[in-house]
Design a protein around this motif. Structure first.
Motif, PDB file in Angstrom:
ATOM      1  N   UNK A 102      -7.546 -28.459  -6.263  1.00  0.00           N
ATOM      2  CA  UNK A 102      -8.582 -28.286  -5.257  1.00  0.00           C
ATOM      3  C   UNK A 102      -9.268 -26.951  -5.289  1.00  0.00           C
ATOM      4  N   UNK A 103     -10.624 -26.877  -5.122  1.00  0.00           N
ATOM      5  CA  UNK A 103     -11.378 -25.719  -5.135  1.00  0.00           C
ATOM      6  C   UNK A 103     -11.889 -25.305  -6.355  1.00  0.00           C
ATOM      7  N   UNK A 104     -11.293 -25.819  -7.602  1.00  0.00           N
ATOM      8  CA  UNK A 104     -11.893 -25.695  -8.921  1.00  0.00           C
ATOM      9  C   UNK A 104     -13.261 -25.903  -9.044  1.00  0.00           C
ATOM     10  N   UNK A 105     -14.008 -25.332  -8.614  1.00  0.00           N
ATOM     11  CA  UNK A 105     -15.649 -25.689  -8.598  1.00  0.00           C
ATOM     12  C   UNK A 105     -16.246 -25.662 -10.013  1.00  0.00           C
ATOM     13  N   UNK A 106     -15.617 -24.515 -10.873  1.00  0.00           N
ATOM     14  CA  UNK A 106     -16.018 -24.581 -12.199  1.00  0.00           C
ATOM     15  C   UNK A 106     -15.369 -25.671 -13.102  1.00  0.00           C
ATOM     16  N   UNK A 107     -14.361 -26.154 -12.696  1.00  0.00           N
ATOM     17  CA  UNK A 107     -13.705 -27.253 -13.366  1.00  0.00           C
ATOM     18  C   UNK A 107     -12.991 -26.612 -14.463  1.00  0.00           C
ATOM     19  N   UNK A 108     -12.270 -25.591 -14.367  1.00  0.00           N
ATOM     20  CA  UNK A 108     -11.639 -25.043 -15.477  1.00  0.00           C
ATOM     21  C   UNK A 108     -10.518 -25.665 -15.870  1.00  0.00           C
ATOM     22  N   UNK A 109      -9.998 -26.478 -14.870  1.00  0.00           N
ATOM     23  CA  UNK A 109      -8.645 -27.170 -15.200  1.00  0.00           C
ATOM     24  C   UNK A 109      -8.861 -28.756 -15.626  1.00  0.00           C
ATOM     25  N   UNK A 110     -10.099 -29.006 -15.990  1.00  0.00           N
ATOM     26  CA  UNK A 110     -10.694 -30.289 -16.167  1.00  0.00           C
ATOM     27  C   UNK A 110      -9.650 -30.741 -17.343  1.00  0.00           C
ATOM     28  N   UNK A 111      -9.260 -32.173 -17.583  1.00  0.00           N
ATOM     29  CA  UNK A 111      -8.566 -32.585 -18.414  1.00  0.00           C
ATOM     30  C   UNK A 111      -8.602 -34.072 -18.360  1.00  0.00           C
ATOM     31  N   UNK A 112      -8.749 -34.783 -19.645  1.00  0.00           N
ATOM     32  CA  UNK A 112      -8.668 -36.157 -19.772  1.00  0.00           C
ATOM     33  C   UNK A 112      -7.317 -36.616 -20.366  1.00  0.00           C
ATOM     34  N   UNK A 113      -6.201 -35.797 -19.998  1.00  0.00           N
ATOM     35  CA  UNK A 113      -4.788 -36.046 -20.570  1.00  0.00           C
ATOM     36  C   UNK A 113      -4.330 -37.274 -19.919  1.00  0.00           C
ATOM     37  N   UNK A 114      -4.737 -37.847 -18.763  1.00  0.00           N
ATOM     38  CA  UNK A 114      -4.461 -39.074 -18.163  1.00  0.00           C
ATOM     39  C   UNK A 114      -4.765 -40.334 -18.940  1.00  0.00           C
ATOM     40  N   UNK A 115      -5.726 -40.107 -19.933  1.00  0.00           N
ATOM     41  CA  UNK A 115      -6.260 -41.361 -20.590  1.00  0.00           C
ATOM     42  C   UNK A 115      -5.513 -41.401 -22.027  1.00  0.00           C
ATOM     43  N   UNK A 116      -4.766 -40.219 -22.386  1.00  0.00           N
ATOM     44  CA  UNK A 116      -4.268 -40.186 -23.738  1.00  0.00           C
ATOM     45  C   UNK A 116      -3.150 -41.060 -24.121  1.00  0.00           C
ATOM     46  N   UNK A 117      -2.492 -41.325 -23.112  1.00  0.00           N
ATOM     47  CA  UNK A 117      -1.123 -42.395 -23.626  1.00  0.00           C
ATOM     48  C   UNK A 117      -1.829 -43.737 -23.710  1.00  0.00           C
ATOM     49  N   UNK A 118      -2.773 -44.262 -23.066  1.00  0.00           N
ATOM     50  CA  UNK A 118      -3.265 -45.691 -23.223  1.00  0.00           C
ATOM     51  C   UNK A 118      -4.634 -45.980 -23.349  1.00  0.00           C
ATOM     52  N   UNK A 119      -5.295 -45.442 -22.516  1.00  0.00           N
ATOM     53  CA  UNK A 119      -6.962 -45.665 -22.632  1.00  0.00           C
ATOM     54  C   UNK A 119      -7.519 -45.420 -23.841  1.00  0.00           C
TER      55      UNK A 119
END
Length: 474
Positions: A102-119
């Motif tokens: 929350x509040x990460x307006x510059x998306x410094x914590x952006x990550x696509x790790x959720x997609x790494x196992x399956x998608x």
């Protein structure tokens, strides 16, 4: 000319090449006009969802690869246009976002790790199998809740102070996937911006709000970053709302410059494909894409190893019980195979240039789906028993995706039987694919005319055929 005829039928044909034909007293004249040209075809295919990708990982490697080969291999359906969700959708195992802080307006914590196992593994395996490659359309169901006015996954609106952050999200997503070696061909701005009655992930836009976001944030952001990706607006049903949306999108020159086309869904009716609305959408932007991005047999638990169900008028959709009374007539019971065949032919004949199915693989419950929004898919699996069922919908899709290739041009046709549906396209290699759909019980004799030459054959009752014509000058 050389002719091959492939048929899928209630009587048991499954993309079967026919050498012998039934006799029929019903004779239909079909004329193909290659000089009468319409839209260029972008492709056909289905969607990468977390549900499908997760299920593939639950199967044996043999069955996993069997399914991917069936969809993307040279001997399979050769899917050429696909879609995937950004962040979670109802066909995810849970709610998630690539920007959870929350509040990460510059998306410094952006990550696509959720997609790494399956998608991501599913997409990469498909890429290895596909000889010609395929395009991917990415669609968000919702921004993370902290960017929305209701702070919820379901419903609500994107707060104006986060428009720029949400545009940055698209850009970072594009970069992250490219780092994985996966190119995203197009974005839709928002999946179903009219909402889904807050049953699962959603976020509402009016047409004017979508324009504001696209022309002042998303379009400039992608342009500034020199990111070569298309933007498709709307992404919901093809009924009367489509007219309001394309008017707003394309009557605003500042916004229109960023739109590469319009995305539509089929859920407005179980039988009507809204030709007038599609014609209108094409007339508003004749040089832009008109792509069907989602279709499925919804509100049903799939029939397991029961081909007859997919050929019977037993399926119902969400609107059968829940549509407003004045629209209930659009949501009658239907034959699943008929709905697919009718919709694909009907929309192609009204300027749609790409057609994408929803989940490629689901289980016997019609999931996994965290919202319990059960649907069918062309391929159903039982992970516990490591079994795979290719439904008749798989073969129906392949009649188009296998034989009408990207870069094909739809060409003119005429036929003498209003109950037979026909479409035709000429492929980049010069071959012509003609798709016929006969919903009636009896076989029909076809006299096909092309360039002054004719050939006779028949189509079975309750059947789809693809006629492939090569060596046109011989």
């Amino acid at each position: 000319m050389n002719i091959q005829i492939f048929e899928t039928s209630e009587s048991g044909n499954q993309l079967t090449e026919l050498q012998e034909f039934q006799e029929s007293d019903q004779r239909v004249e079909v004329s193909i006009s290659p000089d009468d040209t319409y839209q260029e075809i972008t492709g056909f295919g289905g969607s990468f969802t977390e549900a499908s990708a997760y299920l593939l990982n639950e199967l044996s490697n043999e069955n996993r690869m069997k399914i991917l080969e069936a969809y993307f291999g040279e001997d399979g359906a050769r899917y050429s246009l696909t879609r995937k969700h950004m962040n979670s959708s109802d066909f995810s195992l849970s709610n998630y976002s690539y920007a959870p802080v929350e509040g990460d307006v510059n998306l410094e914590n952006f990550s696509i790790d959720e997609d790494r196992d399956d998608m991501i593994p599913m997409i990469k395996d498909a890429m290895e199998i596909s000889k010609d490659g395929f395009k991917i359309i990415a669609s968000p169901w919702t921004a993370p809740p902290w960017m929305k006015d209701n702070k919820d996954w379901k419903g609500g609106k994107l707060l104006p102070e986060y428009y720029e952050t949400w545009a940055l999200f698209f850009s970072k997503y594009l970069d992250a996937y490219r780092e994985e070696g996966i190119d995203i061909w197009a974005f839709t701005v928002e999946n179903e911006p009219l909402g889904n009655d807050s049953n699962w992930e959603s976020m509402h836009f009016t047409p004017e709000e979508q324009n504001d976001f696209v022309k002042n944030h998303l379009g400039p952001r992608l342009q500034q970053a020199e990111q070569d990706v298309k933007i498709l607006g709307y992404d919901q049903n093809r009924d009367e709302e489509l007219i309001e949306w394309v008017d707003t999108m394309y009557d605003d020159p500042e916004a229109a410059q960023y739109y590469d086309g319009t995305a539509v869904h089929w859920y407005g009716s179980t039988y009507h494909y809204f030709p007038e609305e599609l014609q209108y959408a094409h007339s508003k932007a004749p040089n832009k894409h008109l792509i069907q991005t989602e279709a499925t047999v919804d509100a049903e638990v799939p029939a397991w190893k029961d081909d007859a169900w997919y050929w019977s008028k037993e399926a119902t959709d969400w609107g059968y019980d829940w549509a407003p009374e004045e629209r209930r007539h659009l949501h009658t019971k239907y034959v699943p195979v008929f709905r697919y065949a009718r919709d694909m032919i009907g929309t192609l004949n009204n300027w749609v240039d790409g057609w994408v199915d929803w989940n490629m693989v689901l289980d016997r419950q019609g999931g996994p789906n965290w919202a319990e929004n059960w649907c069918a898919a062309p391929v159903i699996v039982d992970p516990e028993q490591d079994e795979v069922y290719f439904t008749p919908l798989y073969y129906t899709m392949a009649h188009f995706s296998r034989y009408i290739r990207p870069g094909a041009v739809r060409i003119g046709h005429n036929h003498s039987d209003e109950n037979l549906m026909v479409t035709a396209a000429q492929n980049p290699d010069g071959s012509i694919a003609v798709v016929l759909f006969n919903p009636e019980e009896v076989a029909k004799s076809i006299n096909l005319n092309l360039n002054g030459k004719s050939t006779e054959f028949s189509i079975s009752g309750k059947a789809i055929q693809t006629v492939v014509i090569t060596d046109l000058d011989t």
